[in-house]
Design a protein around this motif. Structure first.
Motif, PDB file in Angstrom:
ATOM      1  N   GLU A 216      39.746  52.865  34.923  1.00  0.00           N
ATOM      2  CA  GLU A 216      40.707  53.249  35.926  1.00  0.00           C
ATOM      3  C   GLU A 216      40.647  52.262  37.060  1.00  0.00           C
ATOM      4  N   PRO A 217      41.507  51.136  37.063  1.00  0.00           N
ATOM      5  CA  PRO A 217      41.448  50.103  38.064  1.00  0.00           C
ATOM      6  C   PRO A 217      41.949  50.567  39.412  1.00  0.00           C
ATOM      7  N   ILE A 218      41.421  49.992  40.465  1.00  0.00           N
ATOM      8  CA  ILE A 218      41.886  50.280  41.790  1.00  0.00           C
ATOM      9  C   ILE A 218      41.819  49.014  42.633  1.00  0.00           C
ATOM     10  N   VAL A 219      42.484  49.034  43.793  1.00  0.00           N
ATOM     11  CA  VAL A 219      42.525  47.869  44.653  1.00  0.00           C
ATOM     12  C   VAL A 219      41.200  47.693  45.363  1.00  0.00           C
ATOM     13  N   SER A 220      40.714  46.479  45.407  1.00  0.00           N
ATOM     14  CA  SER A 220      39.450  46.204  46.091  1.00  0.00           C
ATOM     15  C   SER A 220      39.485  44.876  46.809  1.00  0.00           C
ATOM     16  N   PRO A 221      40.206  44.786  47.927  1.00  0.00           N
ATOM     17  CA  PRO A 221      40.203  43.532  48.657  1.00  0.00           C
ATOM     18  C   PRO A 221      38.827  43.227  49.224  1.00  0.00           C
ATOM     19  N   GLY A 222      38.583  41.940  49.517  1.00  0.00           N
ATOM     20  CA  GLY A 222      37.378  41.547  50.208  1.00  0.00           C
ATOM     21  C   GLY A 222      36.134  41.613  49.363  1.00  0.00           C
ATOM     22  N   CYS A 223      36.108  40.933  48.220  1.00  0.00           N
ATOM     23  CA  CYS A 223      34.920  40.933  47.387  1.00  0.00           C
ATOM     24  C   CYS A 223      33.902  39.958  47.948  1.00  0.00           C
ATOM     25  N   PRO A 224      32.622  40.139  47.583  1.00  0.00           N
ATOM     26  CA  PRO A 224      31.573  39.272  48.104  1.00  0.00           C
ATOM     27  C   PRO A 224      31.802  37.807  47.742  1.00  0.00           C
ATOM     28  N   SER A 225      31.210  36.943  48.510  1.00  0.00           N
ATOM     29  CA  SER A 225      31.379  35.507  48.267  1.00  0.00           C
ATOM     30  C   SER A 225      30.563  35.066  47.070  1.00  0.00           C
TER      31      SER A 225
ATOM     32  N   LEU B  63      45.843  37.238  50.420  1.00  0.00           N
ATOM     33  CA  LEU B  63      45.444  37.425  51.809  1.00  0.00           C
ATOM     34  C   LEU B  63      45.215  38.896  52.155  1.00  0.00           C
ATOM     35  N   TRP B  64      46.183  39.757  51.871  1.00  0.00           N
ATOM     36  CA  TRP B  64      46.006  41.194  52.125  1.00  0.00           C
ATOM     37  C   TRP B  64      44.814  41.729  51.355  1.00  0.00           C
ATOM     38  N   ASP B  65      44.584  41.168  50.147  1.00  0.00           N
ATOM     39  CA  ASP B  65      43.489  41.682  49.334  1.00  0.00           C
ATOM     40  C   ASP B  65      42.120  41.250  49.856  1.00  0.00           C
ATOM     41  N   MET B  66      42.078  40.550  50.999  1.00  0.00           N
ATOM     42  CA  MET B  66      40.811  40.221  51.636  1.00  0.00           C
ATOM     43  C   MET B  66      40.304  41.360  52.517  1.00  0.00           C
ATOM     44  N   CYS B  67      41.156  42.334  52.824  1.00  0.00           N
ATOM     45  CA  CYS B  67      40.756  43.432  53.704  1.00  0.00           C
ATOM     46  C   CYS B  67      39.728  44.330  53.028  1.00  0.00           C
TER      47      CYS B  67
END
Length: 625
Positions: free
Chosen positions: A14-23, A298-302
């Motif tokens: 069940e995928p979901i949005v995950s902005p801002g993943c670790p470097s 860009l938005w997915d960085m939040c």
């Protein structure tokens, strides 16, 4: 403005949005087709040998589902094949030069050149939270601070118009699974040095922290949890998809023209799957007639925090827009709310554990057995209330631990024959059904005692399936050398136990309370009926719209048109099978619960799973290759 709801389409679970993943650090660019063997000599990968392994993997992943208790064994077999493939493909994946951070300036410049707003934030490293957006000036709550035009988005439509288009038009798997289409679209564009989206693709992490990247011992920490089946299914589905598309790329005339033919490793596909799984969202098509899947640069960085959805799609301006969730001072991190996700969903599909998750929950599978004498009557009462006879509910981390819908189900589950007749044939029987989810109006004191005894016993037995105690988990989390993935697995395991412990305590307290009412001969609350609406179970946050008001004995009954609707709680669907090599826990639980009910004169009721009820009504069906 159309609110952007996080995607419910399933890539592995069940995928979901995950902005801002670790470097992560990206290595030197390489597209070599050879690797060093253990002795240090160069070893050429044999296409025939690779195809043989791929065929074996595809067959293993496409075979019938493992029997109860054999899921872990199947996982080890699949993982073994995958590791053999990965070993032969070592050094063949495409990576970019430099660190991820070095590509952020190009991302910001590209976004600005193509009409995105970039004036009030920058990308920054926030330590354990990874990269996110940092405000460069004060931003007020509800202020529009970010918008991304459609042309910057990677969508199923842009995939159809790309080099992937001819294969998409011929392959039914791609047509049915937009998320897989996005994954292959991402890989094709990554291999194209002239790709429009290259500044975005270079800014993505090279690795993720979802269970697809866990070591075997990290996954093993989840055995016995309610989440482990989704973790094992995620890995199996990804391996099956990879084997299918590897074979397709090597043999299909159209697929062989893709830039993946000479370089399509399992690590490549895992990366693409993870990028999509952690970032995809649903947006409306250009004409607004339907929704499509998209990656939103860009938005997915939040990063995530508690709150409300503040992102939507502006059809008039044809762009994704995000307003500030809260006041944000200069240099503070800008957060968004990903949705009412459980920690299992965050860990499995986003790669992080959210400590203060007000929406955490544990799945609980319940059903009325078709072999039970009163099955037909119970199923009919449930049907009239809009509840299936088999369902996967949730126990919640907050009070009360059960939703109005689960309360209604348990009341029917524990009804006697006379009580069932009363709700089927009695005066105003149809209307009475819609009082079932209201905690203020019990069916009977005996019924309440039975249902809370059931919940108490169920929670206690589920707690026994874990291989460690809560105290042991807390001790393990204090170890400073614990890896990130092991820590998340133990945190998730402990969170499940804490929810079950709360449910157990609540069940015990409620049981004692209603036993006291019965012993003291207390009167059941009376109620009045007004315009009772239908139960709406097509919403994720299901509500039982009941207009009721307590009435004291002898008091004149008056209609209260402004009585509040009863707020339900989010219902989660899913499978709940265990992979710890033990007997299916439903058998254990139902047997012991039936014994507890029988001792009070209740009827024997065996729980039964219904695989078809493994998703929310408002979500698309799971698609797997």
């Amino acid at each position: 403005m159309l609110h952007l709801m996080h995607s419910s389409v399933v890539l592995c679970c069940e995928p979901i949005v995950s902005p801002g993943c670790p470097s992560s650090i990206m290595g030197k660019k390489s597209r070599v087709k050879t690797q060093k063997s253990g002795s240090g000599a160069m070893a050429v990968v044999s296409p025939k040998e690779m195809m043989s392994l791929i065929a074996e993997l595809l067959q293993k992943c496409s075979s019938a589902a493992a029997s109860a208790g054999k899921e872990w064994e199947e996982y080890l077999q699949i993982r073994g094949l995958v590791e053999r493939i990965r070993k032969k493909q070592k050094g063949m994946s495409i990576v970019f030069e430099g660190s991820r951070e070095e590509h952020f300036p190009d991302l910001m410049s590209w976004a600005k050149e193509n009409g995105a707003s970039c004036e009030c934030f920058t990308v920054a490293n926030f330590g354990k939270e990874g990269y996110g957006l940092r405000a460069t000036r004060d931003i007020k709550a509800e202020e529009l601070f970010l918008w991304i035009p459609r042309k910057m988005l990677m969508t199923v439509e842009s995939a159809q118009n790309s080099i992937l288009g001819p294969l998409y038009s011929q392959d039914r798997i791609l047509q049915a699974m937009g998320n897989v289409t996005l994954a292959l679209h991402l890989l094709c564009e990554r291999a194209n040095p002239a790709s429009f989206w290259l500044p975005y693709i270079r800014s993505l992490p090279q690795e993720y922290d979802i269970p697809l990247y866990y070591q075997q011992e990290d996954v093993q920490l989840l055995l016995g949890t309610q989440a482990v089946q989704d973790v094992l299914s995620q890995y199996k589905n990804t391996a099956r998809q990879y084997a299918y598309f590897y074979k397709l790329v090597q043999t299909h005339p159209t697929a062989s023209k893709l830039p993946l033919k000479d370089c399509f490793t399992f690590d490549d596909y895992r990366w693409a799957v993870s990028s999509v799984m952690t970032r995809q969202n649903q947006i409306p098509t250009e004409d607004g007639s339907r929704v499509t899947l998209a990656l939103i640069p860009l938005w997915d960085m939040c990063n995530h925090t508690n709150g409300l959805i503040t992102t939507g799609y502006n059809l008039e301006d044809d762009r994704c827009e995000c307003v500030a969730l809260q006041d944000c001072k200069e240099n503070e991190q800008i957060y968004i709310f990903y949705g009412t996700r459980s920690n299992a969903e965050f860990v499995i599909h986003n790669g992080f554990f959210f400590q203060d998750n007000a929406h955490d929950r544990v799945k609980i599978k319940l059903g009325v057995s078709k072999s039970e004498r009163l099955y037909a009557m119970k199923a009919e009462v449930l049907a009239r209330a809009g509840i299936p006879a088999s369902y996967v509910f949730a126990l919640h981390c907050n009070e009360p631990p059960i939703s109005a819908q689960l309360l209604a189900f348990l009341r029917v589950f524990c009804m006697t024959e006379d009580e069932l007749k009363y709700y089927l044939l009695g005066e105003r029987a149809i209307n009475k059904i819609f009082t079932l989810g209201n905690s203020e109006f019990p069916v009977s004191w005996e019924n309440e005692i039975k249902l809370w005894t059931f919940l108490e016993t169920r929670a206690a037995l589920l707690l026994k399936t874990y291989k460690t105690t809560s105290e042991e988990d807390r001790s393990m989390l204090e170890k400073p050398d614990l890896s990130l993935h092991s820590r998340m697995a133990i945190q998730l395991r402990l969170a499940e136990k804490q929810i079950l412990e709360k449910a157990l305590a609540c069940g015990r307290a409620k049981r004692l309370y209603f036993q006291k009412n019965l012993e003291e001969g207390a009167s059941l609350p009376c109620y009045e009926e007004s315009d009772i609406a239908l139960l709406e179970n097509t919403e994720a946050d299901a509500k039982l719209p009941v207009i009721l008001r307590k009435v004291e004995e002898g008091q004149e009954i008056q209609v209260d048109e402004d009585s509040p609707l009863l707020n339900g709680m989010k219902v989660v669907y899913g499978t709940n099978a265990e992979a710890n090599g033990e007997r299916d826990q439903d058998d254990n639980v139902s047997t012991d619960v039936n014994s507890a009910l029988a001792s009070m004169g209740g009827s024997s009721q065996r729980e039964e799973a219904n695989p078809s009820a493994s998703r929310t009504e408002d979500e698309p069906k799971e698609n797997t290759v």
